[in-house]
Design an enzyme around this catalytic site. Structure first.
Site, short mmCIF file in Angstrom:
data_model
loop_
_atom_site.label_atom_id
_atom_site.label_comp_id
_atom_site.label_asym_id
_atom_site.label_seq_id
_atom_site.Cartn_x
_atom_site.Cartn_y
_atom_site.Cartn_z
N GLY A 281 0.77 -1.24 0.00
CA GLY A 281 0.00 0.00 0.00
C GLY A 281 0.80 1.28 0.00
O GLY A 281 0.22 2.37 0.03
N GLU A 323 4.19 -6.31 1.63
CA GLU A 323 3.88 -6.71 0.25
C GLU A 323 3.74 -5.50 -0.68
O GLU A 323 2.67 -5.27 -1.25
CB GLU A 323 2.56 -7.50 0.23
CG GLU A 323 2.59 -8.75 1.07
CD GLU A 323 1.21 -9.39 1.25
OE1 GLU A 323 1.17 -10.60 1.52
OE2 GLU A 323 0.19 -8.67 1.11
N PRO A 324 4.79 -4.73 -0.86
CA PRO A 324 4.66 -3.60 -1.78
C PRO A 324 4.56 -4.05 -3.23
O PRO A 324 5.29 -4.95 -3.65
CB PRO A 324 5.95 -2.80 -1.56
CG PRO A 324 6.93 -3.79 -1.03
CD PRO A 324 6.15 -4.84 -0.30
N GLY A 325 3.65 -3.47 -3.97
CA GLY A 325 3.54 -3.74 -5.40
C GLY A 325 3.81 -2.45 -6.16
O GLY A 325 4.82 -2.29 -6.84
N ARG A 326 2.89 -1.49 -5.97
CA ARG A 326 2.97 -0.22 -6.69
C ARG A 326 4.32 0.48 -6.48
O ARG A 326 4.89 1.02 -7.44
CB ARG A 326 1.86 0.70 -6.18
CG ARG A 326 1.73 2.01 -6.94
CD ARG A 326 0.80 2.97 -6.18
NE ARG A 326 -0.38 2.34 -5.67
CZ ARG A 326 -1.57 2.31 -6.30
NH1 ARG A 326 -1.71 2.91 -7.45
NH2 ARG A 326 -2.59 1.70 -5.75
N ARG A 367 -6.83 3.70 -14.92
CA ARG A 367 -6.80 4.26 -13.56
C ARG A 367 -7.40 5.67 -13.51
O ARG A 367 -7.98 6.07 -12.50
CB ARG A 367 -5.38 4.24 -12.99
CG ARG A 367 -4.82 2.81 -12.82
CD ARG A 367 -3.59 2.76 -11.93
NE ARG A 367 -3.93 3.05 -10.55
CZ ARG A 367 -3.80 4.20 -9.97
NH1 ARG A 367 -3.29 5.22 -10.62
NH2 ARG A 367 -4.16 4.36 -8.72
N CYS A 398 -14.13 4.60 -27.65
CA CYS A 398 -15.42 5.19 -27.95
C CYS A 398 -16.12 5.57 -26.65
O CYS A 398 -17.13 4.96 -26.29
CB CYS A 398 -16.23 4.17 -28.74
SG CYS A 398 -17.42 4.97 -29.75
N1 LLP Z 1 -1.15 -7.06 -0.51
C1 LLP Z 1 -2.46 -7.21 -0.66
C2 LLP Z 1 -3.16 -8.22 0.14
C3 LLP Z 1 -3.17 -6.42 -1.57
O1 LLP Z 1 -4.47 -6.58 -1.70
C4 LLP Z 1 -2.47 -5.47 -2.34
C5 LLP Z 1 -3.18 -4.64 -3.32
C6 LLP Z 1 -1.07 -5.35 -2.17
C7 LLP Z 1 -0.45 -6.15 -1.24
C8 LLP Z 1 -0.26 -4.39 -2.96
O2 LLP Z 1 -0.61 -3.06 -2.75
P1 LLP Z 1 0.31 -1.89 -3.34
O3 LLP Z 1 1.62 -1.91 -2.59
O4 LLP Z 1 0.53 -2.17 -4.78
O5 LLP Z 1 -0.46 -0.65 -3.12
N2 LLP Z 1 -5.91 -1.39 -8.83
C9 LLP Z 1 -5.68 -0.43 -7.76
C10 LLP Z 1 -4.90 -1.02 -6.63
C11 LLP Z 1 -5.51 -2.27 -6.07
C12 LLP Z 1 -4.66 -2.85 -5.01
C13 LLP Z 1 -5.14 -4.20 -4.65
N3 LLP Z 1 -4.38 -4.81 -3.64
C14 LLP Z 1 -4.97 0.80 -8.33
O6 LLP Z 1 -4.70 0.82 -9.52
O7 LLP Z 1 -4.71 1.75 -7.61
#
Ligand code: LLP
Length: 470
Positions: A281, A323-326, A367, A398
């Site tokens: 997050g 668990e960083p993704g973004r 987004r 469209c």
């Molecule tokens: N762990 C869990 C359990 C999650 O549900 C998520 C994201 C993450 C880690 C990774 O979160 P991050 O570090 O990437 O913020 N589609 C949306 C974001 C949805 C996130 C879903 N879960 C967007 O484009 O902003």
């Protein structure tokens, strides 16, 4: 329906208040572009030593351009920061959240760089397994896992299955029993935290689909049931409060509530929870409104919070995971587009808005439409002396909501054939991409040391037609 936030007469002479007038409309805003991105001698953007003009010629547009060094440096920075901050205690692991963007190459980098991997569907699991990612360093998430997904994870030896409901406690026990194995599980709990982010990406308040509520008692019931099931081994507790969060205050409240539950489990059930996963997050900079923290500051800030809470509850600091993704994938990538139609739309009186249409849109970046996200962009193939003008970058779909960048200054001479690049599209753009209007998905190319290579190839018209077998 939502009215336009700035009203019908919001013209290009009225930039949103957060958007600063650029002193140099060609300049790269620090922090917004991946670490190797510069302007080359010809004025084109250069990423990983490859010019945007070369990429447009050889790869075509639209294209996701992933700066490999940037991605891997961020992954390692998160791993190092959290393992260092928790080294005095039981340690920490960082799992890359593959939902942000996953392909075979990314899974291999994440493995080589010593991170774990969070997958949340059978599809993500398949990509990771095919890439040879060690299953014991994977976590399987999901609020509605099928028996098949659970079985596949168990057969592969996935390290932790994150259980999301009371029904799933029983489901996992049944599937594990059928296979004659024990499932290592975490329980995802909801802490009631209202994360300060868009409603669709906040995940720990009570009224949403994820997790086991602490307040209602479901979380404690689930712990009790897991401990009573020989087919299940309890690894620990999991909490994820949401996404694109800048304020560690949310983590503080979440950590306190989860640790209260850890203390309650110790007192009432005589069991010590040894692992805590606080999810991902961490927010990134999409434009000048955002000021993300460094991995080091996040790790030391969160470590201090957990140490304090554990001290007050007389608990050992558990082994932690994040668990960083973004924050790993997002800033590594930019989307390169070619400009087509440029239209100056009169809005009445002196007001007008310049619409710059590009060759992609909401199919490669939903987004803006989905979360009202504000992106930025630059002219990518050249610099210009023309004065800055506020434009709206739109796609080719469209739909009038097909907006990529709501408001940004570009040189007023932007024209058909120009390249425009949108930074910070590495997370939740390709992974949310669609074929809306039968527009094929763009490729993802990695750039490094003056070379580019395809990670995910461009979808072709044949790919689209191949699915249509009726
Ligand atoms: N762990 C869990 C359990 C999650 O549900 C998520 C994201 C993450 C880690 C990774 O979160 P991050 O570090 O990437 O913020 N589609 C949306 C974001 C949805 C996130 C879903 N879960 C967007 O484009 O902003």
């Amino acid at each position: 329906m939502r009215a336009h936030e700035a009203g019908a007469l919001h013209g290009n002479d009225a930039a949103p208040t957060w958007l600063p007038f650029p002193t140099d409309v060609n300049a790269l805003i620090p922090g917004l572009w991946s670490s190797t991105c510069v302007r080359d001698a010809d004025g084109a953007l250069e990423i990983g030593g490859v010019s945007a003009t070369t990429l447009a010629e050889e790869v075509g547009t639209p294209a996701f351009v992933l700066d490999e060094d940037d991605f891997r440096e961020r992954a390692r920075a998160f791993r190092t920061a959290f393992t260092t901050a928790f080294a005095p205690h039981a340690g920490a692991d960082v799992y890359y959240a593959g939902k942000a963007f996953l392909c075979g190459a990314v899974a291999r980098w994440v493995d080589e760089d010593g991170l774990g991997l969070d997958v949340c569907t059978g599809g993500e699991l398949a990509v990771a397994l095919r890439a040879g990612f060690p299953a014991d360093r994977m976590a399987l998430h999901g609020n509605n896992k099928s028996d098949r997904e659970i079985a596949r994870a168990l057969e592969a030896g996935v390290g932790r299955i994150v259980i999301d409901s009371l029904a799933e406690v029983r489901q996992a026990a049944r599937v594990a029993s059928d296979l004659g194995v024990q499932a290592h599980v975490m329980l995802r709990v909801t802490t009631g935290v209202e994360a300060h982010t868009h409603e669709f990406i906040a995940t720990a308040h009570e009224d949403q689909k994820f997790g086991l509520s602490i307040t209602s008692g479901d979380a404690l019931t689930a712990v009790r049931e897991v401990l009573a099931s020989p087919e299940l081994g309890l690894v620990g507790l999991h909490s994820h409060i949401g996404s694109q969060i800048f304020d560690v205050g949310g983590f503080e409240v979440a950590a306190r509530r989860v640790l209260d539950l850890v203390a309650q489990v110790r007192e009432e059930l005589g069991h010590t929870i040894e692992h805590l996963d606080l999810g991902g997050g961490f927010g990134v900079m999409y434009n000048t409104q955002h000021t993300p923290s460094t991995p080091e500051d996040l790790a030391s800030g969160i470590a201090a919070i957990i140490e304090k809470e554990c001290h007050e509850l007389e608990l050992e600091v558990p082994h932690v995971a994040f668990e960083p993704g973004r924050a790993i994938a997002g800033p590594s990538t930019q989307t390169l587009y070619t400009v087509g139609t440029v239209k100056d739309v009169r809005l009445g009186g002196p007001h007008h808005r310049v619409y710059v249409s590009v060759d992609g849109g909401m199919s490669d970046n939903v987004r803006t439409a989905l979360y009202d996200a504000d992106y930025s962009c630059l002219l990518a193939g050249r610099v210009s002396d023309a004065p800055p003008e506020v434009v709206r970058v739109v796609g080719k779909h469209c739909e009038s909501g097909d907006i990529v960048v709501k408001d940004e200054y570009l040189p007023a001479d932007v024209q058909r054939g120009d390249l425009v690049s949108v930074p910070v599209t590495g997370a939740y753009c390709y992974s949310l991409a669609s074929n809306y209007n039968h527009v094929p998905r763009p490729p993802v190319v990695a750039v490094k040391d003056g070379r580019w290579r395809t990670l995910v190839r461009r979808e072709s018209e044949e790919d689209l037609l191949a699915l249509d077998v009726g």
